[in-house]
Design a protein around this motif. Structure first.
Motif, PDB file in Angstrom:
ATOM      1  N   LEU A  95       0.835  -1.216   0.000  1.00 43.59           N
ATOM      2  CA  LEU A  95       0.000   0.000   0.000  1.00 43.59           C
ATOM      3  C   LEU A  95       0.865   1.259   0.000  1.00 43.59           C
ATOM      4  CD1 LEU A  95      -2.741  -1.354   2.430  1.00 43.59           C
ATOM      5  CD2 LEU A  95      -3.056  -0.843  -0.008  1.00 43.59           C
ATOM      6  N   ASP A  96       2.008   1.200   0.675  1.00 44.79           N
ATOM      7  CA  ASP A  96       2.926   2.350   0.625  1.00 44.79           C
ATOM      8  C   ASP A  96       3.276   2.678  -0.827  1.00 44.79           C
ATOM      9  OD1 ASP A  96       3.067   2.673   3.345  1.00 44.79           O
ATOM     10  OD2 ASP A  96       4.946   1.569   3.587  1.00 44.79           O
ATOM     11  N   ARG A  97       3.392   1.654  -1.626  1.00 53.28           N
ATOM     12  CA  ARG A  97       3.830   1.847  -3.008  1.00 53.28           C
ATOM     13  C   ARG A  97       2.685   2.079  -3.982  1.00 53.28           C
ATOM     14  NH1 ARG A  97       8.928   1.325  -5.358  1.00 53.28           N
ATOM     15  NH2 ARG A  97       8.465   1.321  -7.566  1.00 53.28           N
ATOM     16  N   THR A  98       1.466   1.740  -3.576  1.00 55.38           N
ATOM     17  CA  THR A  98       0.334   1.887  -4.514  1.00 55.38           C
ATOM     18  C   THR A  98      -0.587   3.061  -4.177  1.00 55.38           C
ATOM     19  OG1 THR A  98      -0.953   0.274  -3.249  1.00 55.38           O
ATOM     20  CG2 THR A  98       0.312  -0.563  -5.146  1.00 55.38           C
ATOM     21  N   ARG A  99      -0.554   3.548  -2.949  1.00 54.09           N
ATOM     22  CA  ARG A  99      -1.426   4.692  -2.622  1.00 54.09           C
ATOM     23  C   ARG A  99      -1.159   5.887  -3.524  1.00 54.09           C
ATOM     24  NH1 ARG A  99      -1.475   3.308   3.850  1.00 54.09           N
ATOM     25  NH2 ARG A  99      -3.311   1.964   3.743  1.00 54.09           N
ATOM     26  N   PRO A 100       0.089   6.146  -3.951  1.00 54.12           N
ATOM     27  CA  PRO A 100       0.280   7.250  -4.908  1.00 54.12           C
ATOM     28  C   PRO A 100      -0.519   7.042  -6.207  1.00 54.12           C
ATOM     29  CG  PRO A 100       2.376   6.679  -3.899  1.00 54.12           C
ATOM     30  CD  PRO A 100       1.390   5.625  -3.458  1.00 54.12           C
ATOM     31  N   GLY A 101      -0.744   5.817  -6.602  1.00 55.78           N
ATOM     32  CA  GLY A 101      -1.542   5.558  -7.815  1.00 55.78           C
ATOM     33  C   GLY A 101      -2.982   6.002  -7.626  1.00 55.78           C
ATOM     34  N   ILE A 102      -3.511   5.786  -6.442  1.00 51.49           N
ATOM     35  CA  ILE A 102      -4.882   6.240  -6.159  1.00 51.49           C
ATOM     36  C   ILE A 102      -4.896   7.763  -6.049  1.00 51.49           C
ATOM     37  CG2 ILE A 102      -6.760   6.164  -4.440  1.00 51.49           C
ATOM     38  CD1 ILE A 102      -6.340   3.598  -6.260  1.00 51.49           C
ATOM     39  N   ALA A 103      -3.830   8.318  -5.480  1.00 52.58           N
ATOM     40  CA  ALA A 103      -3.719   9.790  -5.439  1.00 52.58           C
ATOM     41  C   ALA A 103      -3.731  10.333  -6.865  1.00 52.58           C
ATOM     42  CB  ALA A 103      -2.428  10.185  -4.718  1.00 52.58           C
ATOM     43  N   ALA A 104      -3.040   9.650  -7.770  1.00 56.34           N
ATOM     44  CA  ALA A 104      -2.980  10.100  -9.171  1.00 56.34           C
ATOM     45  C   ALA A 104      -4.357  10.003  -9.825  1.00 56.34           C
ATOM     46  CB  ALA A 104      -1.973   9.250  -9.945  1.00 56.34           C
ATOM     47  N   GLN A 105      -5.085   8.956  -9.492  1.00 61.93           N
ATOM     48  CA  GLN A 105      -6.448   8.821 -10.016  1.00 61.93           C
ATOM     49  C   GLN A 105      -7.296  10.009  -9.533  1.00 61.93           C
ATOM     50  OE1 GLN A 105      -8.978   5.933  -8.153  1.00 61.93           O
ATOM     51  NE2 GLN A 105     -10.078   5.469 -10.043  1.00 61.93           N
ATOM     52  N   ALA A 106      -7.196  10.321  -8.246  1.00 62.33           N
ATOM     53  CA  ALA A 106      -7.960  11.437  -7.676  1.00 62.33           C
ATOM     54  C   ALA A 106      -7.556  12.754  -8.331  1.00 62.33           C
ATOM     55  CB  ALA A 106      -7.715  11.490  -6.165  1.00 62.33           C
ATOM     56  N   LEU A 107      -6.265  12.934  -8.499  1.00 61.01           N
ATOM     57  CA  LEU A 107      -5.763  14.174  -9.114  1.00 61.01           C
ATOM     58  C   LEU A 107      -6.307  14.324 -10.541  1.00 61.01           C
ATOM     59  CD1 LEU A 107      -3.750  16.592  -8.948  1.00 61.01           C
ATOM     60  CD2 LEU A 107      -2.017  15.040  -9.890  1.00 61.01           C
ATOM     61  N   GLY A 108      -6.298  13.230 -11.271  1.00 59.09           N
ATOM     62  CA  GLY A 108      -6.812  13.272 -12.643  1.00 59.09           C
ATOM     63  C   GLY A 108      -8.294  13.616 -12.681  1.00 59.09           C
ATOM     64  N   ILE A 109      -9.058  13.034 -11.753  1.00 55.35           N
ATOM     65  CA  ILE A 109     -10.500  13.344 -11.698  1.00 55.35           C
ATOM     66  C   ILE A 109     -10.673  14.848 -11.457  1.00 55.35           C
ATOM     67  CG2 ILE A 109     -12.652  12.986 -10.425  1.00 55.35           C
ATOM     68  CD1 ILE A 109     -11.590  10.146  -9.676  1.00 55.35           C
ATOM     69  N   ALA A 110      -9.904  15.374 -10.501  1.00 54.68           N
ATOM     70  CA  ALA A 110     -10.008  16.811 -10.170  1.00 54.68           C
ATOM     71  C   ALA A 110      -9.638  17.675 -11.379  1.00 54.68           C
ATOM     72  CB  ALA A 110      -9.095  17.133  -8.987  1.00 54.68           C
ATOM     73  N   GLN A 111      -8.554  17.323 -12.050  1.00 57.95           N
ATOM     74  CA  GLN A 111      -8.120  18.111 -13.214  1.00 57.95           C
ATOM     75  C   GLN A 111      -9.177  18.058 -14.320  1.00 57.95           C
ATOM     76  OE1 GLN A 111      -4.977  19.961 -13.554  1.00 57.95           O
ATOM     77  NE2 GLN A 111      -6.402  20.826 -15.051  1.00 57.95           N
ATOM     78  N   GLY A 112      -9.727  16.874 -14.532  1.00 56.26           N
ATOM     79  CA  GLY A 112     -10.768  16.726 -15.555  1.00 56.26           C
ATOM     80  C   GLY A 112     -11.976  17.597 -15.232  1.00 56.26           C
ATOM     81  N   ALA A 113     -12.363  17.627 -13.962  1.00 53.88           N
ATOM     82  CA  ALA A 113     -13.520  18.440 -13.555  1.00 53.88           C
ATOM     83  C   ALA A 113     -13.224  19.923 -13.735  1.00 53.88           C
ATOM     84  CB  ALA A 113     -13.878  18.135 -12.101  1.00 53.88           C
ATOM     85  N   LEU A 114     -12.007  20.327 -13.386  1.00 55.10           N
ATOM     86  CA  LEU A 114     -11.644  21.740 -13.557  1.00 55.10           C
ATOM     87  C   LEU A 114     -11.672  22.126 -15.042  1.00 55.10           C
ATOM     88  CD1 LEU A 114     -10.625  24.445 -12.404  1.00 55.10           C
ATOM     89  CD2 LEU A 114      -8.297  23.569 -12.640  1.00 55.10           C
ATOM     90  N   ASP A 115     -11.107  21.266 -15.879  1.00 54.82           N
ATOM     91  CA  ASP A 115     -11.032  21.581 -17.312  1.00 54.82           C
ATOM     92  C   ASP A 115     -12.421  21.814 -17.910  1.00 54.82           C
ATOM     93  OD1 ASP A 115      -8.328  21.247 -17.060  1.00 54.82           O
ATOM     94  OD2 ASP A 115      -8.236  19.304 -18.066  1.00 54.82           O
ATOM     95  N   VAL A 116     -13.351  20.919 -17.608  1.00 52.50           N
ATOM     96  CA  VAL A 116     -14.688  21.101 -18.206  1.00 52.50           C
ATOM     97  C   VAL A 116     -15.415  22.288 -17.584  1.00 52.50           C
ATOM     98  CG1 VAL A 116     -14.994  18.714 -19.000  1.00 52.50           C
ATOM     99  CG2 VAL A 116     -15.778  19.324 -16.720  1.00 52.50           C
ATOM    100  N   THR A 117     -15.094  22.584 -16.328  1.00 53.62           N
ATOM    101  CA  THR A 117     -15.748  23.715 -15.660  1.00 53.62           C
ATOM    102  C   THR A 117     -15.289  25.042 -16.265  1.00 53.62           C
ATOM    103  OG1 THR A 117     -15.907  22.445 -13.614  1.00 53.62           O
ATOM    104  CG2 THR A 117     -16.122  24.825 -13.412  1.00 53.62           C
ATOM    105  N   VAL A 118     -13.986  25.151 -16.478  1.00 53.27           N
ATOM    106  CA  VAL A 118     -13.452  26.393 -17.067  1.00 53.27           C
ATOM    107  C   VAL A 118     -14.089  26.644 -18.442  1.00 53.27           C
ATOM    108  CG1 VAL A 118     -11.334  27.408 -18.024  1.00 53.27           C
ATOM    109  CG2 VAL A 118     -11.296  26.365 -15.759  1.00 53.27           C
ATOM    110  N   GLN A 119     -14.222  25.565 -19.192  1.00 55.03           N
ATOM    111  CA  GLN A 119     -14.834  25.684 -20.519  1.00 55.03           C
ATOM    112  C   GLN A 119     -16.299  26.121 -20.404  1.00 55.03           C
ATOM    113  OE1 GLN A 119     -14.424  21.985 -22.640  1.00 55.03           O
ATOM    114  NE2 GLN A 119     -15.586  22.771 -24.379  1.00 55.03           N
ATOM    115  N   HIS A 120     -17.008  25.523 -19.467  1.00 54.79           N
ATOM    116  CA  HIS A 120     -18.429  25.854 -19.271  1.00 54.79           C
ATOM    117  C   HIS A 120     -18.590  27.318 -18.864  1.00 54.79           C
ATOM    118  CE1 HIS A 120     -22.625  25.197 -18.131  1.00 54.79           C
ATOM    119  NE2 HIS A 120     -22.358  25.795 -16.979  1.00 54.79           N
TER     120      HIS A 120
END
Ligand code: CAA
Length: 378
Positions: free
Chosen positions: A228-253
């Motif tokens: 888990l020490d080595r894989t939790r960053p992968g879940i952090a990356a998933q979360a970060l990507g979701i956030a970035q995706g939401a920001l991108d579509v929001t700015v466009q809207h």
């Protein structure tokens, strides 16, 4: 260059599938095939087993870019690395050669079977038993909430070989789905990451050879924690990507939608919200990339240090809290449109929620961070 390549792939091939994957809740085998073709399933697994040989930061960037458009698809990459990690960390050369090529090259999916009905955050409370008989073990028990459960051919199962020894009595075994006694129970109906299969796995007198045990008897809990020490960053990356995706579509809207005679992005109150979203995302990204470097530098074989454990947990905590905050604000900024399924932000908000829960709840992350900081008692 790698980020651009994955972004293009995600935009062209994954994004058009994202809404459908969410609506149908069907596991996207076509995306598995796509990732296999592009070498993403084993991107951070060693080249000697057919993996991409990339570092953790690179795999985080892949997961982030895919999650920007589809969290379910990003989880396929993260979960494949999670299933492989205990073998990479604790497997013998023979075990690695036996199990890793199929996983690294994406010929089969893998899973990490730790959680049980009564052992969630308290992973040490594992009740699944592995009883030794000669050179074999008989495994009996059940696991819940297993990502790729029932789809993954190879899984690492944690079971107690000595209940009176607590966490020191847990051992790790590689079990395959086709072994007699392994069956798939309930498939969960979920709020988000709906295309990912989350299943209960039942083990009824499953006989495994001693050679399927990773590490020594009693090493299992530490193998799970180091994984888990080595894989939790992968879940952090998933979360970060979701956030970035939401920001991108929001700015466009906000640039397109007009109210009171002007576009929404001309309202200062909304500009302030977007500025906060951007800042939280960038702060989370910097912490994650730093964590990925620190975790990577520890290698597969070395024991986790307090710094590795702390940074991994901090990245998971911060990125997932950011994802929840940013996607909630994105829904708000879309107004009524944010609440309906024609727009992606409501899916992103539902998908973000799991990142605060799995691979250790954010309450567990805070516990881990405190225990692994100066003055925290470890
Ligand atoms: N690395 C190496 N060893 C570690 C360690 C680490 N990171 N963390 C703890 N240990 C060792 C301790 O040093 C201790 O060793 P000794 O017996 O030699 O003293 C032993 O493990 C027990 O440690 P603790 O006393 O700290 O254990 P605990 O019972 O208090 O539990 C916990 C700690 C952090 C709460 C742990 O149970 C935990 O992480 N829980 C969350 C479980 C989790 O993350 N589940 C996720 C499931 S997978 C998933 O969600 C994936 C998905 O779907 C995609």
């Amino acid at each position: 260059m790698f980020r651009d390549t994955v972004r293009r792939l995600a935009e062209e091939k994954v994004k058009p599938r994202a809404q459908e994957i969410d609506e149908t809740g069907e596991f996207p085998w076509d995306i598995v095939e796509l990732f296999r073709e592009y070498g993403l399933l084993g991107v951070a697994m060693p080249e000697e087993y057919g993996g991409g040989g990339a570092d953790l930061l690179t795999s985080c960037i892949a997961i982030e870019e895919v999650a920007r458009v589809c969290a379910t698809s990003a989880l396929i990459i993260a979960a494949q690395h999670l299933g492989a990690m205990p073998i990479l960390i604790a497997g013998s050369a023979e075990q690695k050669a036996r199990y890793l090529p199929d996983i690294a090259q994406g010929r089969c999916l893998s899973a990490f079977a730790l959680t049980e009905p009564d052992a969630g955050s308290d992973a040490g409370g594992t009740r699944t038993r592995a009883i030794k008989e000669g050179h074999q073990y008989r495994i009996t028990g059940s696991k819940v909430f297993i990502t790729n459960g029932g789809l993954a051919k190879t899984m690492v199962v944690f079971a107690s070989t000595n209940p009176s020894a607590g966490t020191r009595g847990i051992s790790a075994f590689v079990v395959t789905l086709d072994q007699p006694g392994v069956s798939v129970g309930r498939i969960e109906k979920k709020m988000g990451i709906r295309g990912s299969q989350t299943a209960q796995l039942l083990f009824d007198d499953v006989v495994v050879d001693e050679s399927a045990r990773l590490g020594a008897e009693g090493d299992g809990f530490k193998i799970a924690m180091r994984t888990l020490d080595r894989t939790r960053p992968g879940i952090a990356a998933q979360a970060l990507g979701i956030a970035q995706g939401a920001l991108d579509v929001t700015v466009q809207h906000l640039a397109e939608r007009r109210q009171f005679g002007q576009t929404l992005n001309q309202f200062e109150g909304l500009q302030f919200m977007v500025a906060d979203m951007q800042t939280q995302i960038e702060a989370s990204r910097q912490l994650l990339y730093r964590a990925a470097e620190i975790v990577e530098s520890a290698g597969f074989d070395s024991k986790s240090s307090a710094e590795v454990t702390r940074f991994s947990a901090m990245a998971k905590l911060m990125c997932s809290d950011t994802a929840m905050k940013v996607t909630t604000d994105a829904v708000q900024l879309f107004g009524g449109y944010g609440y309906i399924r024609d727009y992606p932000v409501e899916r992103m908000m539902r998908d973000a929620k799991i990142t605060q829960i799995y691979e250790g709840t954010n309450q567990v992350q805070r516990l881990v961070i405190f225990r692994n900081m100066d003055g925290g008692g470890q």
